[in-house]
Scaffold this motif. Structure first.
Motif, PDB file in Angstrom:
ATOM      1  N   LEU A  78      16.384   4.600  -7.317  1.00  0.00           N
ATOM      2  CA  LEU A  78      15.862   5.965  -7.238  1.00  0.00           C
ATOM      3  C   LEU A  78      16.934   6.887  -6.659  1.00  0.00           C
ATOM      4  O   LEU A  78      17.179   7.968  -7.192  1.00  0.00           O
ATOM      5  CB  LEU A  78      14.591   6.029  -6.394  1.00  0.00           C
ATOM      6  N   ALA A  79      17.570   6.451  -5.590  1.00  0.00           N
ATOM      7  CA  ALA A  79      18.634   7.253  -4.972  1.00  0.00           C
ATOM      8  C   ALA A  79      19.762   7.512  -5.971  1.00  0.00           C
ATOM      9  O   ALA A  79      20.283   8.632  -6.051  1.00  0.00           O
ATOM     10  CB  ALA A  79      19.166   6.560  -3.731  1.00  0.00           C
ATOM     11  N   VAL A  98      -1.689   7.861  -4.299  1.00  0.00           N
ATOM     12  CA  VAL A  98      -0.821   8.283  -5.393  1.00  0.00           C
ATOM     13  C   VAL A  98      -1.675   8.544  -6.615  1.00  0.00           C
ATOM     14  O   VAL A  98      -2.318   7.654  -7.134  1.00  0.00           O
ATOM     15  CB  VAL A  98       0.236   7.200  -5.721  1.00  0.00           C
ATOM     16  N   GLU A  99      -1.727   9.773  -7.020  1.00  0.00           N
ATOM     17  CA  GLU A  99      -2.469  10.156  -8.204  1.00  0.00           C
ATOM     18  C   GLU A  99      -2.016  11.560  -8.551  1.00  0.00           C
ATOM     19  O   GLU A  99      -2.246  12.490  -7.803  1.00  0.00           O
ATOM     20  CB  GLU A  99      -3.973  10.138  -7.941  1.00  0.00           C
ATOM     21  N   GLU A 136       0.865  -1.174   0.000  1.00  0.00           N
ATOM     22  CA  GLU A 136       0.000   0.000   0.000  1.00  0.00           C
ATOM     23  C   GLU A 136       0.904   1.227   0.000  1.00  0.00           C
ATOM     24  O   GLU A 136       1.861   1.303   0.776  1.00  0.00           O
ATOM     25  CB  GLU A 136      -0.908   0.025   1.218  1.00  0.00           C
ATOM     26  N   ILE A 137       0.611   2.173  -0.877  1.00  0.00           N
ATOM     27  CA  ILE A 137       1.400   3.398  -0.986  1.00  0.00           C
ATOM     28  C   ILE A 137       0.467   4.578  -0.745  1.00  0.00           C
ATOM     29  O   ILE A 137      -0.514   4.757  -1.457  1.00  0.00           O
ATOM     30  CB  ILE A 137       2.030   3.540  -2.389  1.00  0.00           C
ATOM     31  N   VAL A 148       7.105  -3.422  -8.443  1.00  0.00           N
ATOM     32  CA  VAL A 148       6.597  -2.910  -9.724  1.00  0.00           C
ATOM     33  C   VAL A 148       5.633  -1.748  -9.474  1.00  0.00           C
ATOM     34  O   VAL A 148       5.719  -0.704 -10.133  1.00  0.00           O
ATOM     35  CB  VAL A 148       5.907  -4.040 -10.529  1.00  0.00           C
ATOM     36  N   ASP A 149       4.740  -1.910  -8.505  1.00  0.00           N
ATOM     37  CA  ASP A 149       3.798  -0.840  -8.180  1.00  0.00           C
ATOM     38  C   ASP A 149       4.532   0.418  -7.711  1.00  0.00           C
ATOM     39  O   ASP A 149       4.187   1.529  -8.111  1.00  0.00           O
ATOM     40  CB  ASP A 149       2.827  -1.287  -7.080  1.00  0.00           C
ATOM     41  N   LEU A 150       5.547   0.227  -6.878  1.00  0.00           N
ATOM     42  CA  LEU A 150       6.318   1.357  -6.380  1.00  0.00           C
ATOM     43  C   LEU A 150       7.061   2.047  -7.517  1.00  0.00           C
ATOM     44  O   LEU A 150       7.068   3.279  -7.608  1.00  0.00           O
ATOM     45  CB  LEU A 150       7.291   0.910  -5.287  1.00  0.00           C
ATOM     46  N   GLU A 151       7.671   1.272  -8.395  1.00  0.00           N
ATOM     47  CA  GLU A 151       8.410   1.859  -9.517  1.00  0.00           C
ATOM     48  C   GLU A 151       7.479   2.684 -10.407  1.00  0.00           C
ATOM     49  O   GLU A 151       7.830   3.784 -10.833  1.00  0.00           O
ATOM     50  CB  GLU A 151       9.098   0.765 -10.345  1.00  0.00           C
ATOM     51  N   LEU A 152       6.290   2.188 -10.662  1.00  0.00           N
ATOM     52  CA  LEU A 152       5.325   2.933 -11.483  1.00  0.00           C
ATOM     53  C   LEU A 152       4.916   4.239 -10.795  1.00  0.00           C
ATOM     54  O   LEU A 152       4.823   5.288 -11.443  1.00  0.00           O
ATOM     55  CB  LEU A 152       4.095   2.081 -11.783  1.00  0.00           C
ATOM     56  N   ALA A 153       4.674   4.178  -9.490  1.00  0.00           N
ATOM     57  CA  ALA A 153       4.315   5.390  -8.750  1.00  0.00           C
ATOM     58  C   ALA A 153       5.452   6.397  -8.774  1.00  0.00           C
ATOM     59  O   ALA A 153       5.224   7.606  -8.957  1.00  0.00           O
ATOM     60  CB  ALA A 153       3.948   5.033  -7.306  1.00  0.00           C
ATOM     61  N   LEU A 154       6.683   5.922  -8.639  1.00  0.00           N
ATOM     62  CA  LEU A 154       7.844   6.817  -8.645  1.00  0.00           C
ATOM     63  C   LEU A 154       8.051   7.438 -10.026  1.00  0.00           C
ATOM     64  O   LEU A 154       8.384   8.614 -10.137  1.00  0.00           O
ATOM     65  CB  LEU A 154       9.100   6.074  -8.197  1.00  0.00           C
ATOM     66  N   GLN A 155       7.860   6.654 -11.071  1.00  0.00           N
ATOM     67  CA  GLN A 155       7.985   7.195 -12.426  1.00  0.00           C
ATOM     68  C   GLN A 155       6.976   8.310 -12.658  1.00  0.00           C
ATOM     69  O   GLN A 155       7.299   9.334 -13.266  1.00  0.00           O
ATOM     70  CB  GLN A 155       7.807   6.089 -13.466  1.00  0.00           C
TER      71      GLN A 155
END
Length: 191
Positions: free
Chosen positions: A66-67, A162-163, A4-5, A28-35
């Protein structure tokens, strides 16, 4: 339970509360949110891990990459690492890339990008219809109007999913009259 983010913003710092499992699917979910956030211009990240109960190498790699991407252009910090994950996140090679803070508050207190320029908050408060002196209420707290101005400037106080949405620009000629001139006057010349 997956990952959950929940994200919020303080100043220019994007705070992401990660909860549940940061496994391969969560990575994968985190990477998409970060992108999405990076595409919108985000460069300062604080990950609050207090609700995280598992982290796989795939999830850790997303944070480390990311860092690396932000080196010299932004920051990636961790806060509230649970005792069960502390050994992983405090390994020297990872801790150099991802500084760890005891909690979100202490990390934000040390991050210069988390602070809003008080002149900007004062200007926004006045534009919203209150005198600039309203920026500090009795007892040192901020008034409702000042808090609203701060939120408009990016200091969100309530978490949100995240949106990222781009605001709809005003048509040419519909901008508030003299807004740019007022902001220049209140903020003074650039240093």
């Amino acid at each position: 339970m997956g990952l959950e983010i929940v994200t919020e913003q303080q100043g220019q710092v994007h705070v992401l509360l990660l909860g549940g499992r940061l496994d391969a699917e969560g990575a994968v979910d985190l990477e998409l949110a970060l992108q999405e956030l990076e595409g919108a211009g985000a460069r300062y990240f604080l990950f609050d891990l207090t609700a995280l109960n598992y982290a796989s190498s795939a999830g850790i790699k997303v944070l480390a990459h990311l860092a690396d991407r932000l080196r010299g252009k932004g920051t990636t910090w961790l806060a509230g690492v649970p005792d069960s994950l502390r050994e992983i996140f405090t390994q020297p090679e990872l801790a150099q890339r991802l500084p760890v803070y005891a909690d979100r508050r202490s990390a934000l207190a040390r991050h210069s990008q988390a602070q809003l320029d008080p002149r900007l908050v004062s200007a926004a408060t006045e534009l919203m219809g209150a005198p600039a002196a309203d920026s500090a209420a009795a007892g040192g707290g901020a008034s409702d109007l000042t808090q609203a101005a701060a939120r408009l400037l990016g200091a969100k106080t309530a978490p949100e999913r995240v949106e990222t949405r781009n605001p709809t620009p005003l048509p040419p000629g519909r901008e508030p009259a003299g807004l740019a001139a007022k902001l220049k006057r209140w903020l003074g010349p650039k240093s």
